[in-house]
Design a protein around this motif. Structure first.
Motif, PDB file in Angstrom:
ATOM      1  N   PRO A 194       0.838  -1.522  -0.044  1.00 26.25           N
ATOM      2  CA  PRO A 194      -0.023  -0.039  -0.050  1.00 26.25           C
ATOM      3  C   PRO A 194       0.801   1.392  -0.029  1.00 26.25           C
ATOM      4  CG  PRO A 194      -0.859  -1.774   1.578  1.00 26.25           C
ATOM      5  CD  PRO A 194       0.330  -2.246   1.064  1.00 26.25           C
ATOM      6  N   ARG A 195       2.011   1.362   0.700  1.00 29.10           N
ATOM      7  CA  ARG A 195       2.782   2.263   0.816  1.00 29.10           C
ATOM      8  C   ARG A 195       4.011   2.284  -0.241  1.00 29.10           C
ATOM      9  NH1 ARG A 195       5.940   3.127   5.089  1.00 29.10           N
ATOM     10  NH2 ARG A 195       5.591   5.639   4.923  1.00 29.10           N
ATOM     11  N   ALA A 196       3.552   1.915  -1.575  1.00 33.52           N
ATOM     12  CA  ALA A 196       4.707   1.457  -2.695  1.00 33.52           C
ATOM     13  C   ALA A 196       5.505   2.780  -3.059  1.00 33.52           C
ATOM     14  CB  ALA A 196       3.783   1.309  -3.668  1.00 33.52           C
ATOM     15  N   MET A 197       6.884   2.435  -3.111  1.00 38.51           N
ATOM     16  CA  MET A 197       7.784   3.599  -3.481  1.00 38.51           C
ATOM     17  C   MET A 197       8.004   3.503  -4.815  1.00 38.51           C
ATOM     18  SD  MET A 197      11.758   3.398  -2.217  1.00 38.51           S
ATOM     19  CE  MET A 197      12.353   2.022  -3.101  1.00 38.51           C
ATOM     20  N   PRO A 198       8.167   4.580  -5.810  1.00 44.89           N
ATOM     21  CA  PRO A 198       8.205   4.429  -7.209  1.00 44.89           C
ATOM     22  C   PRO A 198       9.918   4.109  -7.430  1.00 44.89           C
ATOM     23  CG  PRO A 198       8.468   6.721  -6.302  1.00 44.89           C
ATOM     24  CD  PRO A 198       7.963   6.027  -5.158  1.00 44.89           C
ATOM     25  N   VAL A 199      10.034   3.233  -8.414  1.00 46.36           N
ATOM     26  CA  VAL A 199      11.327   2.908  -8.891  1.00 46.36           C
ATOM     27  C   VAL A 199      11.161   3.083 -10.464  1.00 46.36           C
ATOM     28  CG1 VAL A 199      11.535   1.295  -7.025  1.00 46.36           C
ATOM     29  CG2 VAL A 199      10.600   0.373  -9.014  1.00 46.36           C
TER      30      VAL A 199
ATOM     31  N   VAL B 218      20.660  -9.250 -19.725  1.00 49.12           N
ATOM     32  CA  VAL B 218      21.898  -8.866 -19.947  1.00 49.12           C
ATOM     33  C   VAL B 218      22.893  -9.741 -19.298  1.00 49.12           C
ATOM     34  CG1 VAL B 218      23.832  -7.195 -19.813  1.00 49.12           C
ATOM     35  CG2 VAL B 218      21.661  -6.389 -20.081  1.00 49.12           C
ATOM     36  N   GLY B 219      23.447 -10.755 -19.860  1.00 49.13           N
ATOM     37  CA  GLY B 219      24.021 -12.094 -19.272  1.00 49.13           C
ATOM     38  C   GLY B 219      22.662 -12.521 -18.561  1.00 49.13           C
ATOM     39  N   ALA B 220      22.959 -13.162 -17.361  1.00 49.49           N
ATOM     40  CA  ALA B 220      21.857 -13.821 -16.703  1.00 49.49           C
ATOM     41  C   ALA B 220      21.027 -12.385 -15.920  1.00 49.49           C
ATOM     42  CB  ALA B 220      22.219 -14.740 -15.643  1.00 49.49           C
ATOM     43  N   TRP B 221      21.422 -11.390 -15.771  1.00 52.39           N
ATOM     44  CA  TRP B 221      20.744 -10.067 -15.149  1.00 52.39           C
ATOM     45  C   TRP B 221      19.513  -9.963 -15.821  1.00 52.39           C
ATOM     46  CZ3 TRP B 221      23.070  -8.916 -10.770  1.00 52.39           C
ATOM     47  CH2 TRP B 221      24.605  -8.790 -10.716  1.00 52.39           C
ATOM     48  N   CYS B 222      18.205 -10.197 -15.202  1.00 54.36           N
ATOM     49  CA  CYS B 222      17.127 -10.289 -15.649  1.00 54.36           C
ATOM     50  C   CYS B 222      16.039  -9.040 -15.154  1.00 54.36           C
ATOM     51  CB  CYS B 222      16.406 -11.566 -15.736  1.00 54.36           C
ATOM     52  SG  CYS B 222      16.113 -12.010 -13.904  1.00 54.36           S
ATOM     53  N   PHE B 223      16.605  -8.310 -14.282  1.00 55.14           N
ATOM     54  CA  PHE B 223      15.737  -7.241 -13.630  1.00 55.14           C
ATOM     55  C   PHE B 223      16.572  -6.389 -13.003  1.00 55.14           C
ATOM     56  CE2 PHE B 223      13.465  -5.782  -9.723  1.00 55.14           C
ATOM     57  CZ  PHE B 223      12.080  -5.816 -10.139  1.00 55.14           C
ATOM     58  N   ALA B 224      16.184  -4.848 -13.239  1.00 58.22           N
ATOM     59  CA  ALA B 224      16.964  -3.783 -12.674  1.00 58.22           C
ATOM     60  C   ALA B 224      15.928  -2.822 -12.242  1.00 58.22           C
ATOM     61  CB  ALA B 224      18.039  -3.411 -13.627  1.00 58.22           C
ATOM     62  N   ASP B 225      15.787  -2.605 -11.021  1.00 60.80           N
ATOM     63  CA  ASP B 225      15.140  -1.383 -10.537  1.00 60.80           C
ATOM     64  C   ASP B 225      15.922  -0.329  -9.899  1.00 60.80           C
ATOM     65  OD1 ASP B 225      12.504  -2.235 -11.195  1.00 60.80           O
ATOM     66  OD2 ASP B 225      12.057  -2.669  -9.012  1.00 60.80           O
ATOM     67  N   ALA B 226      16.156   0.867 -10.612  1.00 60.62           N
ATOM     68  CA  ALA B 226      16.849   1.994  -9.839  1.00 60.62           C
ATOM     69  C   ALA B 226      15.951   2.784  -8.992  1.00 60.62           C
ATOM     70  CB  ALA B 226      17.411   2.699 -10.943  1.00 60.62           C
ATOM     71  N   PHE B 227      16.442   3.436  -7.961  1.00 62.36           N
ATOM     72  CA  PHE B 227      15.764   3.992  -6.975  1.00 62.36           C
ATOM     73  C   PHE B 227      16.181   5.041  -6.429  1.00 62.36           C
ATOM     74  CE2 PHE B 227      16.583   0.206  -4.671  1.00 62.36           C
ATOM     75  CZ  PHE B 227      17.156   0.763  -3.655  1.00 62.36           C
ATOM     76  N   GLY B 228      15.641   6.381  -6.188  1.00 58.25           N
ATOM     77  CA  GLY B 228      15.946   7.600  -5.697  1.00 58.25           C
ATOM     78  C   GLY B 228      17.261   8.346  -6.507  1.00 58.25           C
ATOM     79  N   PRO B 229      18.171   9.219  -5.960  1.00 56.68           N
ATOM     80  CA  PRO B 229      17.692   9.686  -4.503  1.00 56.68           C
ATOM     81  C   PRO B 229      16.474  10.133  -4.151  1.00 56.68           C
ATOM     82  CG  PRO B 229      19.266  11.171  -5.518  1.00 56.68           C
ATOM     83  CD  PRO B 229      18.716   9.986  -6.676  1.00 56.68           C
TER      84      PRO B 229
ATOM     85  N   GLY C  98       9.557   5.353   2.288  1.00 56.37           N
ATOM     86  CA  GLY C  98      10.946   4.312   1.913  1.00 56.37           C
ATOM     87  C   GLY C  98      10.457   3.321   1.098  1.00 56.37           C
ATOM     88  N   MET C  99      11.547   2.236   1.449  1.00 58.49           N
ATOM     89  CA  MET C  99      11.073   1.093   1.215  1.00 58.49           C
ATOM     90  C   MET C  99      10.178   0.255   2.208  1.00 58.49           C
ATOM     91  SD  MET C  99      14.018  -1.881  -0.424  1.00 58.49           S
ATOM     92  CE  MET C  99      13.878  -0.768  -1.984  1.00 58.49           C
ATOM     93  N   ASP C 100       9.357  -0.172   1.895  1.00 60.09           N
ATOM     94  CA  ASP C 100       8.370  -0.726   2.501  1.00 60.09           C
ATOM     95  C   ASP C 100       7.778  -1.947   1.816  1.00 60.09           C
ATOM     96  OD1 ASP C 100       6.540  -1.543   4.772  1.00 60.09           O
ATOM     97  OD2 ASP C 100       5.409   0.306   4.626  1.00 60.09           O
ATOM     98  N   VAL C 101       8.299  -3.186   1.951  1.00 56.19           N
ATOM     99  CA  VAL C 101       7.890  -4.367   1.205  1.00 56.19           C
ATOM    100  C   VAL C 101       7.774  -5.637   1.976  1.00 56.19           C
ATOM    101  CG1 VAL C 101       8.386  -5.812  -0.817  1.00 56.19           C
ATOM    102  CG2 VAL C 101       9.234  -3.439  -0.929  1.00 56.19           C
TER     103      VAL C 101
END
Length: 334
Positions: free
Chosen positions: A38-43, A55-66, A74-77
């Protein structure tokens, strides 16, 4: 945003991508998504991308902030599941506490890495710490190869990784693989590279690249250029296998992440937090998670996150159509 405004944005992005391609750089642009409950942080999510899945085996990338946490959450998962992958949490600023159902608990801070191996199934939660005022970093996933996707889950928190100075005004922290004379002890299941680059204003770093790898340079701040191509914050410059070098320049103090790996040739199904060989595998994982979520006494596969009483997150519904495996990329027409 009006239709006319959306068209202007799309045309501008297309022109930016085409200009980068002419310079030999494939520019992957992120999309904004909410992270958590419910208190989702945008990424800013750049992988998977509509043009390139891995990219290689990298399949997911989320950048957040500053992000100034005085201005929002903040992060509340809360507790949620993963299968068939590894998760990597790297911070530029702030601190995040990880807890999981295998008994792992660790606070990651700048210079360290949290690495969770989901294997056949694990649940975890992540919260920015109360003292964190600014949160800035990246969360990454890697696909586990077929023979490792059913392994036992586990977690390792590392407070420090090796560093090197490849050029004046540049500090490189190697959190997986070997680069620039530094080698990380953090384990992986496919040949991988992960390096944070901190560059002072005006600094330039020539990056030696393994020609057997494909690479991506993910900008965590504004002012990053790769081979003179501007890479907006949250975007990634993709570099094909065969490249032996690239140049990263900082117009202002900047942070970027260099990712690399041998091209991952397996096709997998990715749905929410589940990775599997086919639709049936991820559908079964989703069904099991929802059953265990509603019955604390039946948490045999995903378990219970240590010292976390928050309600576990529900999984989205799987579409009524069969989810098809996907490979490395859906290449643009050039």
């Amino acid at each position: 945003m009006s239709n006319d405004e959306a068209t202007i944005v799309e045309d501008s992005e297309r022109a930016c991508v085409e200009e980068a391609l002419e310079a030999g750089v494939e520019l992957l642009l992120p999309r904004d998504v909410p992270l958590g409950g419910p208190r989702a942080m945008p990424v800013q999510r750049v992988l998977p991308n509509k043009h390139r899945h891995f990219v290689g085996a990298w399949c997911f990338a989320d950048a957040f902030g500053p992000t100034d946490l005085g201005d929002g959450p903040g992060m509340d998962v809360p507790p949620h599941p993963h299968t068939g992958l590894q998760t990597w949490s790297w911070l530029v600023d702030g601190a995040i506490e990880h807890r999981d159902s295998a008994g792992g608990r660790h606070v990651v801070r700048p210079g360290g890495i949290n690495l969770m191996t989901a294997g056949r199934g694990i649940a975890h939660s992540e919260y920015s710490t109360p003292e964190t005022r600014v949160l800035h970093g990246v969360q990454l996933w890697t696909v586990l190869p077929r023979g490792e996707r059913e392994r036992e889950p586990g977690f390792a928190g590392h407070d420090a990784v090796p560093t090197t100075e490849p050029a004046p005004g540049v500090l490189a922290s190697v959190f997986v693989g070997s680069w620039g004379g530094a080698t990380s002890a953090v384990p992986a299941f496919t040949p991988l590279l992960g390096v944070e680059l901190r560059l002072g204003a005006g600094a330039e770093a020539g990056l030696p690249l393994d020609p057997a790898f494909e690479h991506g340079v993910l900008a965590l701040t504004d002012g990053v250029l790769v081979d003179d191509v501007p890479v907006p914050r949250g975007a990634m410059a993709y570099l094909d296998p065969g490249r032996t070098d690239a140049v990263v320049t900082a117009e202002a103090d900047a942070v970027a992440i260099l990712l690399g790996g041998e091209p991952f040739e397996e096709e997998v199904v990715m749905f929410w937090n589940f990775v599997g060989t086919d639709h049936a595998v991820v559908a079964e994982a989703r069904e099991t998670w929802m059953r265990e979520r509603d019955d604390a006494g039946a948490r045999e596969r995903f378990g219970t996150v240590v010292d976390d009483d928050a309600a576990p997150l529900p999984s989205p519904r799987i579409p009524d159509v069969e989810l098809l495996p996907r490979g490395r990329a859906k290449r643009r027409d050039r």
